[in-house]
Structures are given as structure tokens and as C-alpha cells.
Scaffold this motif. Structure first.
Motif, PDB file in Angstrom:
ATOM      1  N   VAL A 239       0.848  -1.205   0.000  1.00  0.00           N
ATOM      2  CA  VAL A 239       0.000   0.000   0.000  1.00  0.00           C
ATOM      3  C   VAL A 239       0.875   1.243   0.000  1.00  0.00           C
ATOM      4  CG1 VAL A 239      -1.677   1.299   1.351  1.00  0.00           C
ATOM      5  CG2 VAL A 239      -1.968  -1.164   1.054  1.00  0.00           C
ATOM      6  N   ALA A 240       1.990   1.205   0.720  1.00  0.00           N
ATOM      7  CA  ALA A 240       2.896   2.351   0.749  1.00  0.00           C
ATOM      8  C   ALA A 240       3.503   2.628  -0.623  1.00  0.00           C
ATOM      9  CB  ALA A 240       4.004   2.108   1.768  1.00  0.00           C
ATOM     10  N   GLN A 241       3.556   1.594  -1.472  1.00  0.00           N
ATOM     11  CA  GLN A 241       4.073   1.770  -2.828  1.00  0.00           C
ATOM     12  C   GLN A 241       2.969   2.051  -3.843  1.00  0.00           C
ATOM     13  OE1 GLN A 241       7.275  -1.293  -3.856  1.00  0.00           O
ATOM     14  NE2 GLN A 241       6.568  -2.104  -1.899  1.00  0.00           N
ATOM     15  N   GLY A 242       1.741   2.221  -3.349  1.00  0.00           N
ATOM     16  CA  GLY A 242       0.633   2.551  -4.225  1.00  0.00           C
ATOM     17  C   GLY A 242      -0.056   1.357  -4.853  1.00  0.00           C
ATOM     18  N   ALA A 243       0.201   0.143  -4.325  1.00  0.00           N
ATOM     19  CA  ALA A 243      -0.395  -1.074  -4.875  1.00  0.00           C
ATOM     20  C   ALA A 243      -1.509  -1.576  -3.974  1.00  0.00           C
ATOM     21  CB  ALA A 243       0.666  -2.155  -5.040  1.00  0.00           C
ATOM     22  N   ALA A 244      -2.370  -2.394  -4.542  1.00  0.00           N
ATOM     23  CA  ALA A 244      -3.428  -3.017  -3.756  1.00  0.00           C
ATOM     24  C   ALA A 244      -2.834  -4.117  -2.875  1.00  0.00           C
ATOM     25  CB  ALA A 244      -4.491  -3.606  -4.671  1.00  0.00           C
ATOM     26  N   PRO A 245      -3.418  -4.348  -1.706  1.00  0.00           N
ATOM     27  CA  PRO A 245      -2.935  -5.438  -0.847  1.00  0.00           C
ATOM     28  C   PRO A 245      -3.329  -6.798  -1.406  1.00  0.00           C
ATOM     29  CG  PRO A 245      -4.897  -4.448   0.103  1.00  0.00           C
ATOM     30  CD  PRO A 245      -4.543  -3.607  -1.103  1.00  0.00           C
ATOM     31  N   ILE A 246      -2.674  -7.834  -0.907  1.00  0.00           N
ATOM     32  CA  ILE A 246      -2.994  -9.210  -1.260  1.00  0.00           C
ATOM     33  C   ILE A 246      -4.102  -9.720  -0.344  1.00  0.00           C
ATOM     34  CG2 ILE A 246      -2.101 -11.574  -1.399  1.00  0.00           C
ATOM     35  CD1 ILE A 246      -0.846  -9.746  -3.470  1.00  0.00           C
ATOM     36  N   ASP A 247      -5.060 -10.424  -0.911  1.00  0.00           N
ATOM     37  CA  ASP A 247      -6.019 -11.173  -0.097  1.00  0.00           C
ATOM     38  C   ASP A 247      -5.370 -12.521   0.193  1.00  0.00           C
ATOM     39  OD1 ASP A 247      -8.045 -12.604   1.073  1.00  0.00           O
ATOM     40  OD2 ASP A 247      -9.429 -12.478  -0.623  1.00  0.00           O
TER      41      ASP A 247
END
Length: 257
Positions: A239-247
Motif C-alpha cells: 500500500v505504501a508503494q501505491g499497490a493493492a494489498p494481497i487477499d
């Protein structure tokens, strides 16, 4: 099993003794047959000759009676999803050496396997404690791979019954090149390195956020793996890199590939 009870998972027919290696003629063959994404083939082009040579060595060993794991069609499993989609790298050592266990993704097993290997069971315990996800009932981690988790063993084959037997066979050149490609691509990406072998690769992943702990093996899990929260930490870094988290939850029924 009760004769009236249906199995939860289909048991695959084992054709590993006769199936061809899908990289025997090169990367183009692997892409055309659906065993490797095109951008991974581009990244691994510098070591295509080594991959072809590996196929020849494996065929020679198989012809001499050695049972090689996993099945030929699963050896490149970590490269099926596009490199461009990679968000997390989890490095393993080599496939499980027991027939019917390994399926080409690090730490993962074929879905019908019971009991789940102890290292994976410890991973699931930490997954539950870290994220609250239910403890999975099978060892197929394809649901993670489909979200961009690269489950990459350092060595992609093993002789049945002989752990580590294909180390120094040539796979390290292939997987080192794969990790270099991930590092060159850059983020969003997080590397999860469990144990000394995986952590020795950290310099090659310079610039990529890493999460390190002892290995989830029963011999070491209580010395720092439990409580390390790798799954929630990986999501925070994504998230800090602007990506969605993994489920990170694992469905009861594995996804069809």
C-alpha cells in the motif's frame, strides 16, 4: 473413505514419466504451451541455453530411472503469471521430495495432499494469527499466485526421496536471473525471505523492501517465525508503494488453472 462419500478434490493422473519437458526446445515452446508468460520468457532469454541444457539433463536422468519432481508441466509454474503482475516474491529452497506433494510453487502442495507438510502448516498458523484468515484445509497456494505472489523455489526440481538432490544442477542460474529481473523492474514489490538460504539473496534484491525471519520449519518456527506477521507487513509495504494489498485467505476449493 466411505464409498458413498465423494472426494473433495480430483486426483490427477500421473503422467510425469512420459510427459515432455515444456522448455526442451526453448522459451518459445514454454510460452506457446502456456507454461510461461511472455514477459518472463523475455526476462529469461539470457539463460535460455541453460534451460534447454537442464531439460536434456532431466531427460537423461528420467531415462535412467530417476523419478523427478514435480511433474514436467508444473516445473515452471512460478512463471505462468506475467512478471508485470508480480507484487510479492516468496523464496523457497527446492520442491518437496515426496511423490504427490510438490506442484511447482514454493511451499505449496497438490490440493489432495493430507496431511499438510509441517512447514506449510506453520505458515498457515501464522497466517491465521496475523490476518485472522481461516486456517486452510489444503496446500494449494494458486490463489496467491493469481494475485501476483511469485512463489519461487531456488531450485525447481528434485529427485524423489532425496531433498536437495538437484542443487547445483543449474537451476540457480535460472532463478537468479528471474530475481534479477524482478529487482530491475522495481516496485510495487515486496520480497519475503524465510531462512538463511533465502536471506542470502537479499543483496540481489537491493531496492526491494524485504521481510525476513527464520524459516517456518518445525525446527526454527518458534525462534522468530511465529509472530513475525509477514502477511500484514507485506500488505502495508504494498500500500505504501501505491499497490493493492494481497487477499491472503485461501479458498476451500482451489482455483482451476
Amino acid at each position: 473413505m466411505d464409498p458413498h462419500e465423494m472426494p473433495l478434490f480430483d486426483l490427477p493422473t500421473d503422467t510425469s514419466a512420459i510427459d515432455p519437458y515444456p522448455f526442451a526446445s526453448g522459451l518459445g515452446e514454454a510460452v506457446a504451451s502456456g507454461h510461461m508468460a511472455a514477459d518472463w520468457a523475455e526476462a529469461l532469454a539470457p539463460v535460455e541455453g541453460e534451460l534447454i541444457a537442464l531439460a536434456g539433463e532431466l531427460e537423461t536422468r528420467r531415462a535412467s530411472g530417476e523419478q523427478i519432481l514435480p511433474a514436467p508441466g508444473n516445473i515452471l509454474r512460478a512463471f505462468v503469471r506475467p512478471l508485470a503482475e508480480a507484487r510479492v516474491l516468496i523464496v523457497g529452497q527446492d520442491p518437496y521430495p515426496t511423490p504427490g506433494h510438490s506442484m511447482g510453487l514454493s511451499f505449496a502442495t497438490l490440493p489432495a495432499l493430507r496431511p499438510i507438510p509441517r512447514s506449510l502448516k506453520n505458515i498457515y498458523t501464522e497466517l491465521h494469527e496475523d490476518t485472522g484468515a481461516p486456517v486452510p484445509v489444503h496446500g494449494d497456494l494458486s490463489a496467491w499466485a493469481k494475485q501476483g505472489v511469485v512463489l519461487l523455489n531456488r531450485v525447481l526440481t528434485v529427485a524423489a526421496g532425496s531433498a536437495g538432490s538437484h542443487r547445483k544442477l543449474g537451476w540457480e542460474v535460472i532463478t537468479d536471473t528471474a530475481m534479477a529481473a524482478l529487482a530491475a523492474r522495481g516496485g510495487p514489490l515486496v520480497a519475503i525471505l524465510w531462512g538463511n538460504d533465502a536471506q542470502s539473496l537479499a543483496p540481489a534484491l537491493e531496492g526491494i523492501p524485504t521481510i525476513e525471519s527464520v524459516h517456518p520449519s518445525p525446527l526454527s518456527a518458534r525462534r522468530g517465525f511465529f509472530g513475525s506477521k509477514p502477511f500484514s507487513r507485506a500488505n502495508t509495504l504494498l500500500v505504501a508503494q501505491g499497490a493493492a494489498p494481497i487477499d491472503w485467505s485461501i479458498p476451500v476449493i482451489p482455483p482451476r488453472n
